[in-house]
Scaffold this motif. Sequence first.
Motif, short mmCIF file in Angstrom:
data_model
loop_
_atom_site.label_atom_id
_atom_site.label_comp_id
_atom_site.label_asym_id
_atom_site.label_seq_id
_atom_site.Cartn_x
_atom_site.Cartn_y
_atom_site.Cartn_z
N CYS A 34 32.61 4.04 -65.83
CA CYS A 34 32.74 4.78 -67.29
C CYS A 34 34.44 5.14 -67.23
CB CYS A 34 31.68 6.21 -67.66
SG CYS A 34 30.51 5.10 -67.71
N THR A 46 37.36 4.68 -70.34
CA THR A 46 37.48 5.38 -71.43
C THR A 46 38.39 6.57 -70.43
OG1 THR A 46 34.78 6.71 -70.74
CG2 THR A 46 34.97 5.20 -72.22
N ALA A 74 33.54 12.86 -72.91
CA ALA A 74 32.55 12.82 -73.69
C ALA A 74 32.19 10.71 -74.12
CB ALA A 74 32.86 13.48 -75.69
N SER A 75 33.55 10.39 -74.23
CA SER A 75 33.62 9.35 -74.56
C SER A 75 32.67 8.42 -73.42
CB SER A 75 35.09 8.37 -74.68
OG SER A 75 35.43 8.83 -76.17
N LYS A 89 30.50 9.97 -71.00
CA LYS A 89 28.69 10.43 -71.54
C LYS A 89 28.74 9.26 -71.97
CE LYS A 89 29.37 15.80 -69.49
NZ LYS A 89 29.49 16.46 -70.21
N ASP A 90 28.74 8.71 -73.21
CA ASP A 90 28.35 8.03 -74.62
C ASP A 90 28.55 7.25 -73.53
OD1 ASP A 90 28.17 10.20 -75.91
OD2 ASP A 90 30.26 9.20 -77.16
N LEU A 91 29.55 6.65 -72.94
CA LEU A 91 29.14 5.16 -72.39
C LEU A 91 28.56 4.74 -71.47
CD1 LEU A 91 30.32 2.01 -72.22
CD2 LEU A 91 32.02 3.14 -70.73
N GLN A 136 25.58 6.58 -70.61
CA GLN A 136 24.26 6.01 -71.88
C GLN A 136 23.89 5.11 -72.32
OE1 GLN A 136 24.08 8.94 -74.97
NE2 GLN A 136 21.50 9.00 -74.81
N GLU A 137 24.96 4.42 -72.37
CA GLU A 137 25.01 3.27 -73.22
C GLU A 137 24.63 1.77 -72.25
OE1 GLU A 137 27.85 1.71 -76.20
OE2 GLU A 137 27.74 3.99 -76.69
#
Length: 75
Positions: A23, A27, A31-32, A34-36, A38-39
Amino acid sequence: MRLSENDFLELLKEHQNIVHKICRIYTYDDASQKDLFQEISIQLWKSYPSFAGKSKFTTWMLSLIHISEPTRLGM
């Protein structure tokens, strides 16, 4: 090989540092990342039934991430 949700969560927890490193490669902000994370976790969970245990979990996980993430990120 029949694996449960708990088995998956244990494996993901055990190897989460690898996913976090990936990740950070893709990124640049928290925030990005954490989003990645999760994805990727969701994608791994959806694909988990295909994990037959014939290879290490990390090999399967990395191959799945390698296939899906560059495409998703437009790389």
